[in-house]
Design a protein around this motif. Structure first.
Motif, PDB file in Angstrom:
ATOM      1  N   ASP A 109      93.995 -22.707  97.287  1.00 34.67           N
ATOM      2  CA  ASP A 109      93.667 -21.998  96.043  1.00 34.67           C
ATOM      3  C   ASP A 109      94.023 -20.522  96.143  1.00 34.67           C
ATOM      4  OD1 ASP A 109      92.747 -24.301  94.883  1.00 34.67           O
ATOM      5  OD2 ASP A 109      90.625 -23.924  95.317  1.00 34.67           O
ATOM      6  N   THR A 110      93.750 -19.920  97.307  1.00 39.29           N
ATOM      7  CA  THR A 110      94.072 -18.500  97.502  1.00 39.29           C
ATOM      8  C   THR A 110      95.579 -18.291  97.526  1.00 39.29           C
ATOM      9  OG1 THR A 110      92.022 -18.176  98.747  1.00 39.29           O
ATOM     10  CG2 THR A 110      93.731 -16.504  98.995  1.00 39.29           C
ATOM     11  N   LEU A 111      96.300 -19.214  98.157  1.00 40.12           N
ATOM     12  CA  LEU A 111      97.765 -19.119  98.170  1.00 40.12           C
ATOM     13  C   LEU A 111      98.328 -19.273  96.766  1.00 40.12           C
ATOM     14  CD1 LEU A 111      98.622 -21.138 101.407  1.00 40.12           C
ATOM     15  CD2 LEU A 111      98.849 -18.668 101.064  1.00 40.12           C
ATOM     16  N   ASP A 112      97.718 -20.115  95.947  1.00 40.91           N
ATOM     17  CA  ASP A 112      98.158 -20.255  94.555  1.00 40.91           C
ATOM     18  C   ASP A 112      98.055 -18.924  93.817  1.00 40.91           C
ATOM     19  OD1 ASP A 112      98.720 -22.936  94.814  1.00 40.91           O
ATOM     20  OD2 ASP A 112      96.787 -23.613  94.039  1.00 40.91           O
ATOM     21  N   SER A 113      97.002 -18.150  94.130  1.00 45.62           N
ATOM     22  CA  SER A 113      96.785 -16.870  93.461  1.00 45.62           C
ATOM     23  C   SER A 113      97.766 -15.809  93.956  1.00 45.62           C
ATOM     24  CB  SER A 113      95.340 -16.411  93.701  1.00 45.62           C
ATOM     25  OG  SER A 113      95.137 -15.103  93.217  1.00 45.62           O
ATOM     26  N   LEU A 114      97.978 -15.743  95.266  1.00 45.02           N
ATOM     27  CA  LEU A 114      98.841 -14.714  95.832  1.00 45.02           C
ATOM     28  C   LEU A 114     100.323 -15.049  95.697  1.00 45.02           C
ATOM     29  CD1 LEU A 114      96.225 -14.567  98.379  1.00 45.02           C
ATOM     30  CD2 LEU A 114      97.478 -12.440  98.288  1.00 45.02           C
TER      31      LEU A 114
ATOM     32  N   PRO B 247      96.041   4.747  98.468  1.00 47.19           N
ATOM     33  CA  PRO B 247      95.559   4.361  99.803  1.00 47.19           C
ATOM     34  C   PRO B 247      94.202   4.993 100.091  1.00 47.19           C
ATOM     35  CG  PRO B 247      97.896   4.872  99.880  1.00 47.19           C
ATOM     36  CD  PRO B 247      97.444   5.219  98.494  1.00 47.19           C
ATOM     37  N   ARG B 248      93.291   4.194 100.667  1.00 49.78           N
ATOM     38  CA  ARG B 248      91.918   4.677 100.844  1.00 49.78           C
ATOM     39  C   ARG B 248      91.168   3.803 101.849  1.00 49.78           C
ATOM     40  NH1 ARG B 248      92.738   1.607  96.550  1.00 49.78           N
ATOM     41  NH2 ARG B 248      91.241  -0.028  95.962  1.00 49.78           N
ATOM     42  N   ALA B 249      90.067   4.347 102.355  1.00 53.38           N
ATOM     43  CA  ALA B 249      89.171   3.580 103.209  1.00 53.38           C
ATOM     44  C   ALA B 249      88.309   2.677 102.337  1.00 53.38           C
ATOM     45  CB  ALA B 249      88.295   4.520 104.030  1.00 53.38           C
ATOM     46  N   LEU B 250      87.950   1.500 102.869  1.00 54.16           N
ATOM     47  CA  LEU B 250      87.099   0.547 102.166  1.00 54.16           C
ATOM     48  C   LEU B 250      85.754   0.476 102.882  1.00 54.16           C
ATOM     49  CD1 LEU B 250      89.721  -2.314 101.631  1.00 54.16           C
ATOM     50  CD2 LEU B 250      89.095  -0.509 100.017  1.00 54.16           C
ATOM     51  N   SER B 251      84.685   0.577 102.123  1.00 51.81           N
ATOM     52  CA  SER B 251      83.356   0.649 102.729  1.00 51.81           C
ATOM     53  C   SER B 251      82.613  -0.682 102.752  1.00 51.81           C
ATOM     54  CB  SER B 251      82.500   1.673 101.972  1.00 51.81           C
ATOM     55  OG  SER B 251      82.378   1.316 100.601  1.00 51.81           O
ATOM     56  N   ASP B 252      83.150  -1.709 102.116  1.00 53.93           N
ATOM     57  CA  ASP B 252      82.422  -2.971 101.993  1.00 53.93           C
ATOM     58  C   ASP B 252      83.157  -4.137 102.634  1.00 53.93           C
ATOM     59  OD1 ASP B 252      84.505  -2.927 100.244  1.00 53.93           O
ATOM     60  OD2 ASP B 252      83.408  -3.730  98.519  1.00 53.93           O
ATOM     61  N   LEU B 253      83.890  -3.860 103.717  1.00 53.34           N
ATOM     62  CA  LEU B 253      84.681  -4.900 104.369  1.00 53.34           C
ATOM     63  C   LEU B 253      84.613  -4.718 105.881  1.00 53.34           C
ATOM     64  CD1 LEU B 253      86.683  -7.283 104.110  1.00 53.34           C
ATOM     65  CD2 LEU B 253      88.521  -5.584 103.969  1.00 53.34           C
TER      66      LEU B 253
ATOM     67  N   GLN C   2      96.164  -5.506  94.601  1.00 50.92           N
ATOM     68  CA  GLN C   2      95.075  -5.037  95.459  1.00 50.92           C
ATOM     69  C   GLN C   2      93.872  -5.967  95.387  1.00 50.92           C
ATOM     70  OE1 GLN C   2      93.958  -0.908  95.303  1.00 50.92           O
ATOM     71  NE2 GLN C   2      96.072  -0.190  95.135  1.00 50.92           N
ATOM     72  N   ASP C   3      93.538  -6.410  94.190  1.00 48.32           N
ATOM     73  CA  ASP C   3      92.404  -7.326  94.027  1.00 48.32           C
ATOM     74  C   ASP C   3      92.634  -8.626  94.790  1.00 48.32           C
ATOM     75  OD1 ASP C   3      91.089  -5.493  92.458  1.00 48.32           O
ATOM     76  OD2 ASP C   3      91.582  -6.470  90.544  1.00 48.32           O
ATOM     77  N   ARG C   4      93.853  -9.147  94.721  1.00 49.40           N
ATOM     78  CA  ARG C   4      94.159 -10.395  95.424  1.00 49.40           C
ATOM     79  C   ARG C   4      94.058 -10.206  96.937  1.00 49.40           C
ATOM     80  NH1 ARG C   4      99.674 -12.131  92.118  1.00 49.40           N
ATOM     81  NH2 ARG C   4      98.673 -12.764  90.144  1.00 49.40           N
ATOM     82  N   ALA C   5      94.623  -9.107  97.437  1.00 51.93           N
ATOM     83  CA  ALA C   5      94.603  -8.855  98.880  1.00 51.93           C
ATOM     84  C   ALA C   5      93.181  -8.629  99.382  1.00 51.93           C
ATOM     85  CB  ALA C   5      95.483  -7.648  99.209  1.00 51.93           C
ATOM     86  N   GLN C   6      92.380  -7.883  98.618  1.00 48.14           N
ATOM     87  CA  GLN C   6      90.992  -7.638  99.032  1.00 48.14           C
ATOM     88  C   GLN C   6      90.160  -8.910  98.965  1.00 48.14           C
ATOM     89  OE1 GLN C   6      89.104  -3.648  97.993  1.00 48.14           O
ATOM     90  NE2 GLN C   6      90.781  -3.675  96.511  1.00 48.14           N
ATOM     91  N   ASN C   7      90.446  -9.763  98.003  1.00 51.05           N
ATOM     92  CA  ASN C   7      89.735 -11.025  97.910  1.00 51.05           C
ATOM     93  C   ASN C   7      90.005 -11.889  99.142  1.00 51.05           C
ATOM     94  OD1 ASN C   7      88.229 -13.169  96.429  1.00 51.05           O
ATOM     95  ND2 ASN C   7      90.223 -14.182  96.420  1.00 51.05           N
ATOM     96  N   LEU C   8      91.269 -11.938  99.569  1.00 51.79           N
ATOM     97  CA  LEU C   8      91.617 -12.678 100.777  1.00 51.79           C
ATOM     98  C   LEU C   8      90.935 -12.065 101.997  1.00 51.79           C
ATOM     99  CD1 LEU C   8      93.177 -14.689 102.504  1.00 51.79           C
ATOM    100  CD2 LEU C   8      95.171 -13.168 102.366  1.00 51.79           C
TER     101      LEU C   8
ATOM    102  N   GLN D  77      87.387 -13.125 102.219  1.00 49.65           N
ATOM    103  CA  GLN D  77      87.259 -14.518 102.658  1.00 49.65           C
ATOM    104  C   GLN D  77      87.426 -14.634 104.171  1.00 49.65           C
ATOM    105  OE1 GLN D  77      89.968 -17.018 100.445  1.00 49.65           O
ATOM    106  NE2 GLN D  77      89.268 -16.272  98.467  1.00 49.65           N
ATOM    107  N   LEU D  78      88.408 -13.918 104.734  1.00 48.64           N
ATOM    108  CA  LEU D  78      88.655 -13.980 106.173  1.00 48.64           C
ATOM    109  C   LEU D  78      87.494 -13.359 106.945  1.00 48.64           C
ATOM    110  CD1 LEU D  78      92.463 -13.061 106.322  1.00 48.64           C
ATOM    111  CD2 LEU D  78      91.398 -15.327 106.319  1.00 48.64           C
ATOM    112  N   ALA D  79      86.947 -12.243 106.446  1.00 45.43           N
ATOM    113  CA  ALA D  79      85.800 -11.601 107.111  1.00 45.43           C
ATOM    114  C   ALA D  79      84.590 -12.520 107.101  1.00 45.43           C
ATOM    115  CB  ALA D  79      85.484 -10.276 106.424  1.00 45.43           C
ATOM    116  N   GLU D  80      84.365 -13.186 105.984  1.00 43.57           N
ATOM    117  CA  GLU D  80      83.231 -14.114 105.873  1.00 43.57           C
ATOM    118  C   GLU D  80      83.408 -15.304 106.822  1.00 43.57           C
ATOM    119  OE1 GLU D  80      80.880 -16.749 102.440  1.00 43.57           O
ATOM    120  OE2 GLU D  80      82.538 -15.411 101.889  1.00 43.57           O
ATOM    121  N   ALA D  81      84.648 -15.811 106.927  1.00 39.57           N
ATOM    122  CA  ALA D  81      84.908 -16.935 107.819  1.00 39.57           C
ATOM    123  C   ALA D  81      84.690 -16.538 109.278  1.00 39.57           C
ATOM    124  CB  ALA D  81      86.340 -17.437 107.614  1.00 39.57           C
ATOM    125  N   LEU D  82      85.081 -15.326 109.649  1.00 42.02           N
ATOM    126  CA  LEU D  82      84.879 -14.867 111.020  1.00 42.02           C
ATOM    127  C   LEU D  82      83.400 -14.738 111.336  1.00 42.02           C
ATOM    128  CD1 LEU D  82      87.659 -12.130 111.342  1.00 42.02           C
ATOM    129  CD2 LEU D  82      87.495 -14.214 112.697  1.00 42.02           C
TER     130      LEU D  82
END
Length: 294
Positions: A63-68, A218-224, A278-284, A287-292
């Protein structure tokens, strides 16, 4: 009989002396050994949370690959579509230390590419933990990308306040000849600066001014993860179509994850949408952070 008793007495005396020497020597060795152990004992740094890595090509859902990669849905051949979903694993010599996967899909509108890399950092210095070593590697990546320390201002914060018509200072300034000349000149420049010459001042989508909208630079992300940043770059102009590359890098304990998402439209002058990518990349990344962590 006296000679035999004399010899027996000497033997007993020598045995007693030897036993005393042996006992003293053993006690001395024990003491020095204890002192050596006490002086050289150290506390090793804590190991990282992760001892293995996920299988990179299987870490991204269909599903994520379909989006990206929208072009996957346009692949009519089932085998070719499954091959596109599977991706190509990056060459690695230790799957517990570094793994990655690459996808590339062409559609009628654009060519999209995606890469995901995981690196598990291990410190070989007993005084440096795996987490601290991973933090050092992440900081080097962030510095190389030239990410600003703070997030850029939003469009509302960058707008200048409009002058108040009733203000005496504004009234006097507008009545002066120099102000009138400046206002006229500014109006003329604004009109000529608009590519279409329309009152709305629409901007050519391929111009550098629209490369990355305000608030999406370009910026730092505080919620990842423990720390993360996002980079957004636009390349190509003129006779070639613009290619946008969005990179998200984050660290969770001793694992550093890098996501690179690229899109190049088929039509010249078309600019990939920054917010959408950006939204698609951050969404992925989420998902990867949650899986880890799961």
């Amino acid at each position: 009989m006296q000679r035999k008793a004399y010899v027996t007495g000497i033997a007993a005396l020598l045995a007693a002396l030897l036993a005393g020497c042996t006992s003293g020597s053993s006690g001395g060795d024990d003491t020095s050994g204890k002192n050596a152990d006490t002086s050289t004992s150290t506390v090793a740094a804590q190991p990282g949370k992760y001892r293995t890595l996920p299988e990179a090509c299987g870490a991204v859902s269909h599903d994520t690959l379909d989006s990206l990669l929208p072009g996957i849905a346009q692949i009519t051949d089932e085998q070719q579509r499954e091959k596109a979903y599977a991706g190509d694993a990056a060459l690695t010599y230790d799957t517990d230390r570094k793994v990655g996967c690459r996808w590339k899909v062409e559609s009628t509108d654009a060519t999209d590419r995606l890469s995901v890399d995981f690196e598990r950092v291990v410190s070989y210095d007993n005084a440096v933990s795996d987490d601290n070593e991973a933090q050092t590697i992440y900081t080097q990546l962030e510095s190389a990308a030239d990410i600003p320390e703070s997030a850029p201002p939003s469009p509302a914060e960058t707008e200048s306040p409009s002058p108040t018509p009733s203000s005496p200072a504004s009234s006097s300034a507008s009545d002066s000849p120099s102000a009138t000349s400046s206002s006229s000149s500014s109006s003329s420049a604004s009109s000529s600066g608009s590519p279409s010459g329309s009152p709305g001042g629409s901007v050519d989508p391929s111009s550098s001014a629209s490369a990355t909208p305000a608030g999406l630079q370009p910026r730092a992300l505080s919620d990842l993860g423990d720390e993360a940043y996002l980079d957004d770059q636009l390349s190509g102009s003129g006779s070639t179509a613009e290619q946008r590359t969005v990179t998200v890098v984050f660290r969770t304990s001793n694992v550093v994850v890098t996501i690179v998402y690229e899109e190049q439209p088929m039509a010249t002058g078309t600019v990939p949408d920054s917010k959408e990518m950006q939204d698609r990349a951050q969404n992925l990344a989420g998902q990867l952070a949650e899986a880890l962590n799961g």
